[in-house]
Design an enzyme around this catalytic site. Sequence first.
Site, PDB file in Angstrom:
ATOM      1  N   GLU A 121      -0.713   0.999  -8.517  1.00 31.81           N
ATOM      2  CA  GLU A 121      -0.819   0.361  -7.204  1.00 31.81           C
ATOM      3  C   GLU A 121      -2.281   0.063  -6.859  1.00 31.81           C
ATOM      4  O   GLU A 121      -3.153   0.903  -7.035  1.00 31.81           O
ATOM      5  CB  GLU A 121      -0.200   1.281  -6.150  1.00 31.81           C
ATOM      6  CG  GLU A 121      -0.180   0.708  -4.751  1.00 31.81           C
ATOM      7  CD  GLU A 121       0.424   1.669  -3.739  1.00 31.81           C
ATOM      8  OE1 GLU A 121       0.819   1.216  -2.656  1.00 31.81           O
ATOM      9  OE2 GLU A 121       0.491   2.888  -4.030  1.00 31.81           O
ATOM     10  N   LYS A 198       5.323  -4.681  -0.975  1.00 35.73           N
ATOM     11  CA  LYS A 198       5.818  -3.322  -0.733  1.00 35.73           C
ATOM     12  C   LYS A 198       6.842  -3.336   0.405  1.00 35.73           C
ATOM     13  O   LYS A 198       6.540  -3.755   1.524  1.00 35.73           O
ATOM     14  CB  LYS A 198       4.619  -2.427  -0.378  1.00 35.73           C
ATOM     15  CG  LYS A 198       4.863  -0.943  -0.392  1.00 35.73           C
ATOM     16  CD  LYS A 198       3.522  -0.216  -0.309  1.00 35.73           C
ATOM     17  CE  LYS A 198       3.661   1.281  -0.390  1.00 35.73           C
ATOM     18  NZ  LYS A 198       2.330   1.950  -0.470  1.00 35.73           N
ATOM     19  N   CYS A 235       5.327   1.809  -5.007  1.00 36.94           N
ATOM     20  CA  CYS A 235       5.010   3.157  -4.504  1.00 36.94           C
ATOM     21  C   CYS A 235       6.098   3.783  -3.629  1.00 36.94           C
ATOM     22  O   CYS A 235       7.111   4.237  -4.121  1.00 36.94           O
ATOM     23  CB  CYS A 235       3.664   3.136  -3.794  1.00 36.94           C
ATOM     24  SG  CYS A 235       2.967   4.808  -3.607  1.00 36.94           S
TER      25      CYS A 235
END
Length: 387
Positions: A121, A198, A235
């Site tokens: 990330e 994300k 993530c």
Amino acid sequence: MAQFNSIEEILEKYIPKEELQKVHRGLYGFDIQDPSHYLKFDPKAKDLADKLKLEVKSFRFPALAEELRKPRIVRIGAIQNSIVEPTDAPIRAQRDSLIKKISSYIAVAAECGVNVLCMQETWNMPFAFCTREKHPWTQFAESAEDGPTTQAMRQLAGRYNMVIVSPILERDESHGDTVWNTAVVISNTGKVIGKTRKNHIPRVGDFNESTYYMESELGHPVFDTQFGRIAVNICYGRHHPQNWLMYGVNGAEIVFNPSATVDSLSEAFWPIEARNAAIANNYFSVAINRVGTENFAHEFTSGDGRSAHHDFGHFYGSSYVTAPNGARSPGLSRVSDGLLVVEADLNLCRQVKDQWGFRMTQRLDLYAESLAKAVKPDFQPQIIAEK
């Protein structure tokens, strides 16, 4: 606190060899001491990795031979790394040093025959979101389509005939200069196929990232590449089973999970979540974590009871890959930069679907109806009590 290198090393040190085989079968689904599960690389790859002090590990996931389909062999690469320059160095120096470092690691991946590769990330910057300071950190944000990081990765993707997934901090100039946590998917032709963002933003102690960016509005895209259909679950999205589910519903065969997470917070979750996702959704999952401890000039605290601090823990690496049958590779080191190369036959995805019938029995209609009720203001949980 002193850091240890890996769980595997501890097991090998203290468990007798004949017992270790049984332990490995229970933990990984394979006897990981069997040399047939590992790849052999050209000596040039090893020499280059040694010069860079880059740990390189490999693993192979076999599939059954089929009469009507040829094997779909793909080499998947995952890179975990520490930062190069200190966090108080000039922004350009920090970014460019990481581009140079990762470019050299990608050259090793190419020597190892990697077809599709993903980094951790926001790999081209420190994970500064813990500080909640906007400046200088938002200066790392750049265009997903033609920013300097994407331009560098496009050149490497074309040069090495490699699909590259490049997670960055994106600056969307077309929509008010907003900032996003984004992964850019670059074809092996060197062209940008697209991007994903994300979906779930943490608000947990130091990980309160909504001060920088919000949840994606791009859904759960799957990118059809020469080396399979891939997706990116960035993530914190790994904590949400529905997020993993939707990439599978959309047809993903490989789902990358580029992450940044520290040992005091999530290490108990780490070996479980991506593995569960691969099992439940019949694809290969690739869990990639940052490595090292990053220190910042100004103390920060996030209302979680901790005293003010200059870092928020050790990123413990331990990147690994899981196959759709639940078998997983050993992990990379907890303390050093590494490249994991996994050879997979994507035919295994359908073979496992046929064997277990999870897709056939998953009852999406039932859950769609139940969830539609659950989001309404007048929802009442289906709880039955004794009368």
